[in-house]
Scaffold this active site. Structure first.
Site, PDB file in Angstrom:
ATOM      1  N   HIS A 128      -5.148   3.891   7.480  1.00 17.48           N
ATOM      2  CA  HIS A 128      -4.625   5.058   6.783  1.00 17.48           C
ATOM      3  C   HIS A 128      -3.130   5.239   7.032  1.00 17.48           C
ATOM      4  O   HIS A 128      -2.611   6.359   6.947  1.00 17.48           O
ATOM      5  CB  HIS A 128      -5.397   6.333   7.155  1.00 17.48           C
ATOM      6  CG  HIS A 128      -6.852   6.252   6.827  1.00 17.48           C
ATOM      7  ND1 HIS A 128      -7.325   6.156   5.533  1.00 17.48           N
ATOM      8  CD2 HIS A 128      -7.953   6.204   7.627  1.00 17.48           C
ATOM      9  CE1 HIS A 128      -8.648   6.075   5.550  1.00 17.48           C
ATOM     10  NE2 HIS A 128      -9.053   6.095   6.810  1.00 17.48           N
TER      11      HIS A 128
ATOM     12  N   ASP B 129      -2.681  -0.537   6.432  1.00 18.46           N
ATOM     13  CA  ASP B 129      -3.597  -0.914   5.348  1.00 18.46           C
ATOM     14  C   ASP B 129      -3.113  -2.168   4.626  1.00 18.46           C
ATOM     15  O   ASP B 129      -3.928  -2.987   4.179  1.00 18.46           O
ATOM     16  CB  ASP B 129      -3.731   0.241   4.352  1.00 18.46           C
ATOM     17  CG  ASP B 129      -4.558   1.389   4.929  1.00 18.46           C
ATOM     18  OD1 ASP B 129      -5.072   1.234   6.048  1.00 18.46           O
ATOM     19  OD2 ASP B 129      -4.670   2.430   4.266  1.00 18.46           O
TER      20      ASP B 129
ATOM     21  N   ASP C   9       0.863  -1.186   0.000  1.00 21.95           N
ATOM     22  CA  ASP C   9       0.000   0.000   0.000  1.00 21.95           C
ATOM     23  C   ASP C   9       0.896   1.232   0.000  1.00 21.95           C
ATOM     24  O   ASP C   9       2.047   1.193   0.466  1.00 21.95           O
ATOM     25  CB  ASP C   9      -0.917   0.018   1.225  1.00 21.95           C
ATOM     26  CG  ASP C   9      -1.916   1.170   1.160  1.00 21.95           C
ATOM     27  OD1 ASP C   9      -2.805   1.132   0.290  1.00 21.95           O
ATOM     28  OD2 ASP C   9      -1.791   2.113   1.957  1.00 21.95           O
TER      29      ASP C   9
ATOM     30  N   GLU D 109       0.999   5.646   0.708  1.00 20.19           N
ATOM     31  CA  GLU D 109       0.379   6.898   1.152  1.00 20.19           C
ATOM     32  C   GLU D 109       1.006   8.007   0.330  1.00 20.19           C
ATOM     33  O   GLU D 109       2.218   7.981   0.055  1.00 20.19           O
ATOM     34  CB  GLU D 109       0.612   7.137   2.651  1.00 20.19           C
ATOM     35  CG  GLU D 109       0.002   6.066   3.555  1.00 20.19           C
ATOM     36  CD  GLU D 109      -1.507   5.956   3.434  1.00 20.19           C
ATOM     37  OE1 GLU D 109      -2.140   6.952   3.038  1.00 20.19           O
ATOM     38  OE2 GLU D 109      -2.038   4.870   3.711  1.00 20.19           O
TER      39      GLU D 109
END
Length: 709
Positions: free
Chosen positions: A661, A666, A520, A522
């Site tokens: 988040h 995640d 994942d 960000e």
């Protein structure tokens, strides 16, 4: 050399040079006149006589003028400057209040007044500085005395140590808590007076928490509690450690508070024995009573009516007595559990410490699997218990490879030790529990540790055929880090329709047999084509149907631009956190190496892949791995609902979410969802990678048709 002497020598040299120049000019003039015949009688002309007579007269006159000039200069300039210099030196080094005196001509009065004004202001500033230093010193001394008074009045020992466990500060009560009077002091190691293993375990827990950034959301921050003992084992201590972080957020030392709980535990031990005698000791009499009743019930000599009445009374009383005993047992366990110091923490850190102990010895391989859960326990004694149990199983079965993970139950968290082989017999397990665990404070047995945690262990076989030893733990309070944020918009990259069929050597392999990396990102925003950048990338490996939480990739990335506050609200990453981190073109090759040949998995993979693909050229790498998207698989598996964001899917599959988040949080949630999806995919005859890619492509086609409509 003195100033006046320097000026005198300068004037003397000037006079001598001037006389020499005059004599040389006169000699040249007379010689030129003689050559041109301008003299009346050149044959009898004596140039040297004229030169000595007239030149000497002119030189003496010049020397006299120079001497007069020197006297005048010495009186008006050199002497006052010498006086001023000495006055300044006196004021700077001897008497700050001294004023330079001038009694000569008035031409330099302004200079002396200016110099004295500077000396006066310097003296005033110096006095202000001395006053400020005195006030600051007095304040420091006052705070020092206050700190000493506070430390002296504390009923706990307080010790400050550096990373080498050397004592930097301690209060007098520490000596009472440790029951020592010598062999302890500044610069000496704390580990010479306190058992080192609990200290090292607590420090490792905190260091991992800080390294992973979890201390910002953790309810105890960079602090943890644990139990240790004095080095001679006579006194048990309740300790609390808090890391000291420098400006860069790196541990620079720690503060530890110590409290002697030996007497409390001794009293607790006496109470435990009394409760054990009053509760568990009644089990045998109750059993005998039931046996007697059964025998009496089987006696044919008693008439039916009397026997039935007697049996009813006895059985009723036996049941009541048994229930009383059971209630006392439950209260006993609750009492000892409530007294023993415990903290809430992530199972990932706990189990990683167990694996690390074996990794250092390199004799037994322990792999941490499954998603982390929150457990409430005394981490030090549980780590020792799990290590002891694994060693016992290995000695018994000769197995050298184990998995250790957790599973959430309705009321408890189960720690599972799994291996290839047969389960352990109950009688053998029971024998292991009476052995004292090395390194535990107070010489606890394995049974003691289980009693403190309201736990009983058993061994059985899992559904996948592995044997396991199950250790129930108290469920911890989950640290909720997620906020009421809207789910990230869904992105569908229809170019995935052209995803090439995977290599034949993995395309037809069962999904459960493949290696995966669930990842994942960000980012600074949602638009990579408009300048948004990656700020964090994380991944976790899945091997042979196991989530290897001990094998993770987690990096912060410097995006080379400011992070909008709206994005920070989602993932909590600030500009300060990434300021010293490497850029994506250095991080992405590291992630590429971590992924290797594994199948990539992400939720809404098109979003993450778009960011990665735009950075591949700068990074000098290319990801050609097969990709599965849990969002598309969710659409295939649960086409009855439009809710396919990560929280909704996790709720449907019963996957616990924490640290949402964040890239690693995640990725772990997505990994847990994918593991649950595998069973459902198999039920729907999707068992290979090529079949999973095919159904994902169908979902993309459906989305494309919806978009066109």
């Amino acid at each position: 050399m003195k100033l006046r002497l320097i000026f005198a020598l300068a004037f003397a040299v000037f006079a001598l040079v001037t006389v020499a120049i005059i004599l040389a000019l006169l000699w040249l003039i007379f010689d030129e006149m003689a050559q041109r015949g301008e003299l009346a009688n050149p044959e009898v002309f004596d140039g040297w006589s004229y030169l000595t007579s007239y030149g000497a007269s002119a030189g003496l006159l010049l020397i006299a003028i120079t001497a007069a000039a020197w006297s005048f200069f010495d009186l008006l300039v050199a002497l006052p400057l010498t006086s001023l210099t000495r006055g300044l030196l006196t004021a700077l080094h001897a008497n700050p209040e001294y004023q330079a005196q001038h009694e000569g001509p008035t031409q330099l009065n302004h200079l002396f007044r200016a110099a004295n004004e500077i000396l006066r202001r310097l003296a005033a500033h110096r006095q202000e500085l001395l006053d400020a230093m005195a006030a600051a010193t007095a304040q420091v001394e006052k705070q020092k005395h206050q700190l000493e008074a506070i430390l002296m009045n504390l009923q706990e020992g307080v010790v400050v140590c550096n990373l080498n466990n050397q004592v930097l500060l301690y209060n007098q009560h520490t000596l009472k808590v440790l029951h020592i009077s010598t062999d302890f002091g500044l610069g000496r190691s704390l580990l010479t007076v306190v058992t080192p293993e609990p200290i090292a375990t607590a420090f490792r827990r905190l260091r991992l928490r800080v390294a992973e950034g979890r201390h910002h959301q953790h309810p105890m921050g960079a602090t943890t509690r644990f139990v240790c003992a004095t080095i001679d084992g006579r006194h048990t201590l309740h300790a609390q450690m808090t890391l000291i972080l420098d400006d860069a957020g790196t541990p620079a030392g720690y503060v530890i508070t110590l409290d002697d709980i030996t007497e409390e535990l001794t009293a607790l031990g006496k109470r435990d024995r009394l409760l054990r005698e009053a509760t568990e000791g009644l089990r045998a009499p109750v059993a005998n009573l039931c046996a007697a009743v059964e025998m009496q019930a089987a006696n044919p000599d008693m008439d039916v009516t009397s026997r039935r009445s007697f049996d009813d009374v006895v059985f009723k009383e036996s049941a009541a007595l048994s229930e009383t005993v059971n209630q006392l047992c439950r209260k006993y366990r609750d009492a000892i559990t409530g007294h023993w110091p415990m903290t809430d923490g992530s199972s990932a850190t706990l189990l990683e410490l167990v694996a690390l102990r074996f990794r250092e010895a390199a004799e037994i391989t322990v792999t941490v699997v499954d998603l982390p859960q929150w457990v409430r326990c005394d981490s030090h004694s549980v780590v020792l218990l799990l290590e002891y149990l694994i060693r016992c199983i290995s000695d018994c079965t000769k197995i050298k490879t184990f998995d250790i993970g957790v599973e959430a139950g309705p009321r408890q968290i189960y720690i599972d030790i799994a291996w290839q082989g047969d389960p352990v017999l109950a009688a053998l397990l029971d024998g292991w529990l009476n052995i004292i665990l090395p390194g535990t404070p107070g010489n606890l047995t394995a049974r003691d540790v289980l009693d403190h945690h309201q736990s009983e262990i058993w061994s059985d076989r899992r559904s996948n055929g592995l044997a396991r030893l199950r250790v129930p733990m108290i469920r911890g309070q989950i640290v909720q880090t997620e906020s009421e944020l809207p789910p990230r918009p869904e992105f569908y990259d229809f170019s995935l329709l052209q995803q090439p069929t995977s290599s034949s050597h993995i395309a037809e392999r069962p999904l459960k047999s493949l290696d995966y990396v669930v990842f994942d990102l960000e980012t600074t925003g949602l638009k990579p084509s408009e300048g948004d950048e990656i700020v964090s990338i994380a991944g976790v490996r899945i091997v042979n149907g196991r989530i290897l939480t001990g094998e993770i990739f987690d990096r912060l990335v410097n995006p080379g631009r400011l992070i909008p506050k709206t994005s920070t609200r989602f993932h909590g990453i600030t500009d300060e956190m990434v300021q010293s981190k490497p850029p994506i073109h250095l991080v992405l090759p590291q992630f590429h190496q971590f992924v290797g040949d594994a199948v990539l998995i992400a939720h809404d993979a098109a979003f993450d892949l778009k960011f990665i693909q735009m950075k591949e050229a700068d990074s000098g790498i290319h990801f050609d791995n097969p990709v599965l998207d849990t969002l598309l698989l969710s659409v295939f598996l649960h086409d009855h609902t439009p809710a396919h964001h990560l929280d909704a899917i996790a709720d449907r599959f019963g996957v616990q979410t924490s640290a949402r988040h964040t890239a690693l949080g995640d990725a772990l949630v997505t990994a847990g969802i994918f593991m649950r999806m595998l069973e459902l995919l198999e039920e729907m005859n999707v068992t290979t990678l090529s079949q999973a890619i095919a159904v994902s492509s169908k979902m993309i086609e459906a989305k494309e048709r919806q978009r066109q409509l």
